[in-house]
Scaffold this active site. Structure first.
Site, short mmCIF file in Angstrom:
data_model
loop_
_atom_site.label_atom_id
_atom_site.label_comp_id
_atom_site.label_asym_id
_atom_site.label_seq_id
_atom_site.Cartn_x
_atom_site.Cartn_y
_atom_site.Cartn_z
N SER A 5 6.18 -9.45 1.67
CA SER A 5 5.74 -8.75 0.46
C SER A 5 6.89 -8.71 -0.54
O SER A 5 8.07 -8.67 -0.15
CB SER A 5 5.34 -7.31 0.80
N TYR A 51 7.38 0.75 4.72
CA TYR A 51 6.64 -0.53 4.68
C TYR A 51 7.54 -1.62 4.08
O TYR A 51 7.60 -2.75 4.61
CB TYR A 51 5.37 -0.35 3.85
P1 NAP Z 1 -6.36 -6.12 3.94
O1 NAP Z 1 -7.27 -6.62 2.87
O2 NAP Z 1 -6.21 -4.66 4.15
O3 NAP Z 1 -6.79 -6.82 5.31
C1 NAP Z 1 -6.08 -6.50 6.45
C2 NAP Z 1 -6.49 -7.44 7.56
O4 NAP Z 1 -5.62 -7.22 8.67
C3 NAP Z 1 -7.90 -7.19 8.06
O5 NAP Z 1 -8.42 -8.44 8.47
C4 NAP Z 1 -7.66 -6.29 9.27
O6 NAP Z 1 -8.70 -6.34 10.25
C5 NAP Z 1 -6.39 -6.89 9.80
N1 NAP Z 1 -5.62 -6.01 10.66
C6 NAP Z 1 -4.98 -4.87 10.34
N2 NAP Z 1 -4.35 -4.36 11.41
C7 NAP Z 1 -4.60 -5.20 12.43
C8 NAP Z 1 -4.26 -5.22 13.80
N3 NAP Z 1 -3.50 -4.26 14.34
N4 NAP Z 1 -4.72 -6.22 14.57
C9 NAP Z 1 -5.48 -7.21 14.05
N5 NAP Z 1 -5.83 -7.26 12.74
C10 NAP Z 1 -5.41 -6.24 11.96
O7 NAP Z 1 -4.87 -6.69 3.75
P2 NAP Z 1 -4.26 -7.70 2.66
O8 NAP Z 1 -3.99 -6.95 1.43
O9 NAP Z 1 -5.02 -8.96 2.63
O10 NAP Z 1 -2.83 -7.95 3.33
C11 NAP Z 1 -2.55 -9.09 4.12
C12 NAP Z 1 -1.03 -9.18 4.23
O11 NAP Z 1 -0.47 -9.28 2.92
C13 NAP Z 1 -0.35 -7.95 4.86
O12 NAP Z 1 0.70 -8.37 5.66
C14 NAP Z 1 0.16 -7.18 3.66
O13 NAP Z 1 1.26 -6.36 4.00
C15 NAP Z 1 0.54 -8.33 2.75
N6 NAP Z 1 0.63 -7.96 1.34
C16 NAP Z 1 -0.46 -7.57 0.64
C17 NAP Z 1 -0.31 -7.24 -0.70
C18 NAP Z 1 -1.47 -6.80 -1.54
O14 NAP Z 1 -1.24 -6.37 -2.70
N7 NAP Z 1 -2.68 -6.86 -1.08
C19 NAP Z 1 0.94 -7.30 -1.31
C20 NAP Z 1 2.02 -7.69 -0.56
C21 NAP Z 1 1.87 -8.04 0.77
P3 NAP Z 1 -10.03 -5.40 10.12
O15 NAP Z 1 -10.87 -6.08 9.04
O16 NAP Z 1 -10.66 -5.44 11.46
O17 NAP Z 1 -9.57 -4.06 9.72
#
Ligand code: NAP
Length: 248
Positions: free
Chosen positions: A143, A157
């Site tokens: 991130s 985080y």
């Molecule tokens: P998201 O939309 O909240 O989706 C999270 C995903 O992770 C879902 O598929 C969830 O499964 C799964 N998950 C969470 N905990 C888990 C576990 N313990 N075991 C297996 N699966 C798990 O997240 P996102 O925003 O796409 O983020 C993806 C990555 O990008 C993360 O590492 C996040 O830190 C990083 N990131 C995101 C942003 C942003 O602005 N969105 C910015 C910087 C970095 P379920 O559907 O079953 O809950």
């Protein structure tokens, strides 16, 4: 070589967008998720409707035994894993460091750091046993928080993501002589569900005008970089970072 990719957290957000793109590139896709079966099933159905191959796999990647079982299940159902997108991550409610408990900090580190190591370890076993290693690759999703610090929101985080940056460099150097590439993307404010976990579903809209590009990002814009880094197109890139943070 048959390419089988494990995407942790492939059911929603950045992981789901990556699953759909990687399937279009010919990968057989293992869509891991924790509990939202309907979302995972929808991603799999979309991939199959486009003629791709995918299956969903429920497993809590914070549980080492479940990660081991997950990788075995993928091998049985799709074949040995050749590529990994370490993507699943979680946020906790926004607060200042002065208000954080050890329990919360440990939870953030356990949920966002340890699973990346364990998933890489298990996937590397299959890469070494079944694949031409220099065709295999790993992408870690870190991130922009790792270099911005997430003050007043979630410094724990951000620190966890800093650990993922170090993990990327370290693992890439351990594997470079084998030709296994390890790279990293660092998204900024991307429109996904994760911001609701932090207690502010509309966070991206609040911050968008402060970003140099003056808008939030789409999951597909991060998936583009993940797809490239995983591919042979990025054959001379390892230990590198692509920041997808609108200029931050
Ligand atoms: P998201 O939309 O909240 O989706 C999270 C995903 O992770 C879902 O598929 C969830 O499964 C799964 N998950 C969470 N905990 C888990 C576990 N313990 N075991 C297996 N699966 C798990 O997240 P996102 O925003 O796409 O983020 C993806 C990555 O990008 C993360 O590492 C996040 O830190 C990083 N990131 C995101 C942003 C942003 O602005 N969105 C910015 C910087 C970095 P379920 O559907 O079953 O809950």
């Amino acid at each position: 070589m048959k390419k089988v990719v494990l995407i942790t957290g492939g059911s929603r957000g950045i992981g789901a967008a990556s699953a759909i793109q990687l399937a279009r590139q010919g990968y057989q896709v293992a869509v891991n998720y924790k509990s939202n079966h309907a979302a995972a099933a929808q991603v799999v159905a979309q991939i199959r409707a486009q003629g791709g191959i995918a299956d969903s796999f429920a497993a809590d990647i914070c549980d080492e035994a479940q990660v081991i079982q997950l990788c075995e299940d993928i091998k049985s159902q799709l074949g040995p894993i050749s590529h990994l997108v370490n993507n699943a991550g979680v946020l906790a409610t926004q607060m200042r460091v002065e208000d954080m408990t050890a329990e919360r900090i440990n939870q953030m580190l356990c949920a966002n750091v340890t699973p990346y190591f364990i998933c890489a370890r298990e996937v590397l076993k299959q890469i070494r046993a079944y694949h031409q290693v220099d065709k295999c690759a790993i992408v870690n999703v870190s991130s922009a928080a790792s270099y911005l610090g997430s003050a007043n929101e979630y410094v724990d985080y951000a620190a966890a993501k800093g650990a993922i940056d170090s993990f990327t460099r370290g693992l890439s150097l351990e594997l470079a002589s084998d030709g296994i590439r390890v790279n990293c993307v660092r998204p900024g404010c991307i429109y996904t569900d994760i911001h609701a976990d932090g207690g502010e579903p509309d966070r991206v809209d609040r911050l968008a005008s402060y970003l140099p590009l003056q808008r939030g990002g789409k999951p597909e814009e991060v998936a583009n970089a993940i797809t490239w880094l995983l591919s042979e197109q990025a054959s001379y890139a390892t230990g590198t970072f692509i920041d997808l943070a609108g200029g931050k």
